[in-house]
Design a protein around this motif. Structure first.
Motif, PDB file in Angstrom:
ATOM      1  N   PHE A 179       2.440  -2.423  -3.042  1.00  0.00           N
ATOM      2  CA  PHE A 179       3.922  -2.114  -4.053  1.00  0.00           C
ATOM      3  C   PHE A 179       3.454  -1.040  -5.208  1.00  0.00           C
ATOM      4  CE2 PHE A 179       3.992  -6.610  -1.750  1.00  0.00           C
ATOM      5  CZ  PHE A 179       5.095  -6.250  -1.390  1.00  0.00           C
ATOM      6  N   LEU A 180       2.278  -0.538  -5.369  1.00  0.00           N
ATOM      7  CA  LEU A 180       1.976   0.478  -5.963  1.00  0.00           C
ATOM      8  C   LEU A 180       2.879   1.737  -5.975  1.00  0.00           C
ATOM      9  CD1 LEU A 180      -2.085  -0.903  -6.595  1.00  0.00           C
ATOM     10  CD2 LEU A 180      -0.108  -0.792  -8.081  1.00  0.00           C
ATOM     11  N   ALA A 181       3.319   2.315  -6.978  1.00  0.00           N
ATOM     12  CA  ALA A 181       3.734   2.998  -7.240  1.00  0.00           C
ATOM     13  C   ALA A 181       3.074   4.444  -6.304  1.00  0.00           C
ATOM     14  CB  ALA A 181       4.509   3.774  -8.182  1.00  0.00           C
ATOM     15  N   ASN A 182       1.229   4.577  -6.163  1.00  0.00           N
ATOM     16  CA  ASN A 182       0.889   5.736  -5.699  1.00  0.00           C
ATOM     17  C   ASN A 182       0.020   4.998  -4.162  1.00  0.00           C
ATOM     18  OD1 ASN A 182      -0.489   3.444  -6.349  1.00  0.00           O
ATOM     19  ND2 ASN A 182      -1.969   5.714  -7.737  1.00  0.00           N
ATOM     20  N   TYR A 183       0.950   4.189  -3.633  1.00  0.00           N
ATOM     21  CA  TYR A 183      -0.211   3.370  -3.140  1.00  0.00           C
ATOM     22  C   TYR A 183      -0.270   4.902  -0.902  1.00  0.00           C
ATOM     23  CZ  TYR A 183      -1.320   0.387   1.004  1.00  0.00           C
ATOM     24  OH  TYR A 183      -2.743  -0.072   1.562  1.00  0.00           O
ATOM     25  N   GLY A 184       1.191   5.087  -1.156  1.00  0.00           N
ATOM     26  CA  GLY A 184       1.168   6.281  -0.182  1.00  0.00           C
ATOM     27  C   GLY A 184       1.696   5.235   1.405  1.00  0.00           C
ATOM     28  N   ASP A 185       1.129   6.166   2.650  1.00  0.00           N
ATOM     29  CA  ASP A 185       1.896   5.507   3.815  1.00  0.00           C
ATOM     30  C   ASP A 185       0.625   4.636   4.841  1.00  0.00           C
ATOM     31  OD1 ASP A 185       3.820   7.525   3.084  1.00  0.00           O
ATOM     32  OD2 ASP A 185       2.814   8.909   3.986  1.00  0.00           O
ATOM     33  N   SER A 186      -0.228   4.203   4.213  1.00  0.00           N
ATOM     34  CA  SER A 186      -0.485   3.010   4.645  1.00  0.00           C
ATOM     35  C   SER A 186      -0.608   2.115   5.171  1.00  0.00           C
ATOM     36  CB  SER A 186      -2.097   2.796   3.699  1.00  0.00           C
ATOM     37  OG  SER A 186      -3.104   1.510   4.636  1.00  0.00           O
ATOM     38  N   GLY A 187      -0.345   1.876   6.498  1.00  0.00           N
ATOM     39  CA  GLY A 187       0.761   0.861   6.765  1.00  0.00           C
ATOM     40  C   GLY A 187       2.062   0.852   7.679  1.00  0.00           C
ATOM     41  N   LYS A 188       2.219   1.761   7.535  1.00  0.00           N
ATOM     42  CA  LYS A 188       3.657   2.506   8.663  1.00  0.00           C
ATOM     43  C   LYS A 188       2.415   3.118   9.352  1.00  0.00           C
ATOM     44  CE  LYS A 188       6.045   4.027   3.877  1.00  0.00           C
ATOM     45  NZ  LYS A 188       6.196   4.926   3.266  1.00  0.00           N
TER      46      LYS A 188
ATOM     47  N   ALA B  80      -5.552  -0.498   1.725  1.00  0.00           N
ATOM     48  CA  ALA B  80      -6.713  -0.781   0.302  1.00  0.00           C
ATOM     49  C   ALA B  80      -6.749  -1.869   0.950  1.00  0.00           C
ATOM     50  CB  ALA B  80      -5.352  -0.846  -1.024  1.00  0.00           C
ATOM     51  N   PHE B  81      -7.555  -2.229  -0.068  1.00  0.00           N
ATOM     52  CA  PHE B  81      -8.708  -3.032  -0.111  1.00  0.00           C
ATOM     53  C   PHE B  81      -7.997  -4.661   0.223  1.00  0.00           C
ATOM     54  CE2 PHE B  81     -11.035  -6.985  -1.472  1.00  0.00           C
ATOM     55  CZ  PHE B  81     -12.336  -7.209  -0.400  1.00  0.00           C
ATOM     56  N   SER B  82      -6.911  -4.507  -0.556  1.00  0.00           N
ATOM     57  CA  SER B  82      -6.215  -5.880  -0.980  1.00  0.00           C
ATOM     58  C   SER B  82      -5.246  -6.291   0.911  1.00  0.00           C
ATOM     59  CB  SER B  82      -5.297  -5.903  -1.605  1.00  0.00           C
ATOM     60  OG  SER B  82      -4.288  -4.564  -2.119  1.00  0.00           O
ATOM     61  N   ASP B  83      -4.953  -5.275   1.966  1.00  0.00           N
ATOM     62  CA  ASP B  83      -3.911  -5.139   2.629  1.00  0.00           C
ATOM     63  C   ASP B  83      -5.352  -4.987   3.679  1.00  0.00           C
ATOM     64  OD1 ASP B  83      -1.745  -5.883   1.193  1.00  0.00           O
ATOM     65  OD2 ASP B  83      -1.699  -2.996   0.668  1.00  0.00           O
ATOM     66  N   ALA B  84      -6.322  -4.845   3.899  1.00  0.00           N
ATOM     67  CA  ALA B  84      -7.383  -4.997   4.677  1.00  0.00           C
ATOM     68  C   ALA B  84      -7.205  -5.827   5.960  1.00  0.00           C
ATOM     69  CB  ALA B  84      -8.846  -4.655   4.381  1.00  0.00           C
ATOM     70  N   VAL B  85      -6.588  -6.636   5.874  1.00  0.00           N
ATOM     71  CA  VAL B  85      -5.943  -7.498   6.890  1.00  0.00           C
ATOM     72  C   VAL B  85      -4.895  -7.133   7.860  1.00  0.00           C
ATOM     73  CG1 VAL B  85      -7.217  -9.426   6.182  1.00  0.00           C
ATOM     74  CG2 VAL B  85      -4.927  -9.287   4.924  1.00  0.00           C
ATOM     75  N   GLY B  86      -4.470  -6.350   7.424  1.00  0.00           N
ATOM     76  CA  GLY B  86      -3.373  -5.682   7.766  1.00  0.00           C
ATOM     77  C   GLY B  86      -2.244  -6.486   7.432  1.00  0.00           C
ATOM     78  N   HIS B  87      -0.814  -5.391   6.844  1.00  0.00           N
ATOM     79  CA  HIS B  87      -0.033  -6.607   6.149  1.00  0.00           C
ATOM     80  C   HIS B  87       0.742  -7.408   7.457  1.00  0.00           C
ATOM     81  CE1 HIS B  87       0.336  -1.785   3.569  1.00  0.00           C
ATOM     82  NE2 HIS B  87      -0.148  -1.598   5.022  1.00  0.00           N
ATOM     83  N   SER B  88       1.042  -7.575   8.213  1.00  0.00           N
ATOM     84  CA  SER B  88       2.055  -8.439   8.959  1.00  0.00           C
ATOM     85  C   SER B  88       1.103  -9.733   8.778  1.00  0.00           C
ATOM     86  CB  SER B  88       1.392  -7.933  10.185  1.00  0.00           C
ATOM     87  OG  SER B  88       0.240  -8.059  10.754  1.00  0.00           O
ATOM     88  N   LEU B  89      -0.242  -9.627   8.382  1.00  0.00           N
ATOM     89  CA  LEU B  89      -0.311 -11.155   8.028  1.00  0.00           C
ATOM     90  C   LEU B  89      -0.415 -11.269   6.523  1.00  0.00           C
ATOM     91  CD1 LEU B  89      -2.701 -13.707   9.068  1.00  0.00           C
ATOM     92  CD2 LEU B  89      -4.340 -12.387   7.535  1.00  0.00           C
ATOM     93  N   SER B  90      -0.268 -10.459   5.719  1.00  0.00           N
ATOM     94  CA  SER B  90       0.043 -10.889   4.290  1.00  0.00           C
ATOM     95  C   SER B  90       1.485 -11.012   4.736  1.00  0.00           C
ATOM     96  CB  SER B  90       0.379  -9.540   3.580  1.00  0.00           C
ATOM     97  OG  SER B  90      -1.776  -8.296   3.469  1.00  0.00           O
ATOM     98  N   ASP B  91       2.262 -10.669   5.300  1.00  0.00           N
ATOM     99  CA  ASP B  91       2.932 -10.756   5.340  1.00  0.00           C
ATOM    100  C   ASP B  91       3.656 -12.480   5.547  1.00  0.00           C
ATOM    101  OD1 ASP B  91       4.417  -8.167   3.848  1.00  0.00           O
ATOM    102  OD2 ASP B  91       4.728  -7.538   6.310  1.00  0.00           O
TER     103      ASP B  91
END
Length: 162
Positions: A153-162, A70-81
């Motif tokens: 964190f949305l219920a319909n987000y899917g498997d992105s980042g896994k 998603a646009f909000s996570d395009a930098v990567g989950h690790s950077l967001s975390d």
């Protein structure tokens, strides 16, 4: 060098995004002649036809068919975390509460949002009123009652980042 930049600027000023390479007239004509039934997402994978067009050994399967971030996570989950963890280290709970009190508009609601607000205020002092709201999922939509801008964190987000 010129038309793409002009298109980008003219369209971006209206909060739109152009995919200029896909604006090629021959390509548009080709796509418009594809059977509309084939363009429907009945494959269980977004942008399936575009992905299939590159399924000729150009890209590894793991990249070609990965979940879209998603646009909000395009930098990567690790950077967001890491940004969240960094913000947690910047403020004690007491400091967070004290610093939030100084804002009467768009009050920070997490340590991460306080960090961003302080950076914003450093470069654009007293201009926060120009920003209408936080970039957050629409709370009125089903499944969007979250306290984080990340789509994962949305219920319909899917498997992105896994």
């Amino acid at each position: 060098m010129y038309d793409v930049l002009r298109a980008d600027r003219c369209i971006s000023v209206h909060s739109l995004e152009a995919r200029v390479p896909f604006g090629d007239l021959a390509f548009v004509d080709y796509v418009m002649h594809i059977d509309p039934e084939k363009k429907m997402n009945t494959y269980g994978k977004g942008k399936y036809l575009l992905r299939k067009a590159f399924d000729k050994g150009y890209l590894p399967e793991s990249i070609l068919m990965r979940e879209k971030a998603a646009f909000s996570d395009a930098v990567g989950h690790s950077l967001s975390d890491e940004l969240k963890a960094y913000a947690e280290c910047c403020y004690s709970d007491k400091e967070f509460e004290q610093k939030c009190k100084q804002y009467d508009f768009a009050k920070p609601f997490t340590k991460e949002s306080l960090l961003y607000r302080e950076i914003f205020e450093k470069y654009y002092p007293h201009q926060a009123h120009m920003v209408k709201d936080f970039w957050m999922p629409n709370q009125a939509w089903e499944g969007c009652q979250v306290n984080d801008p990340s789509a994962r964190f949305l219920a319909n987000y899917g498997d992105s980042g896994k």
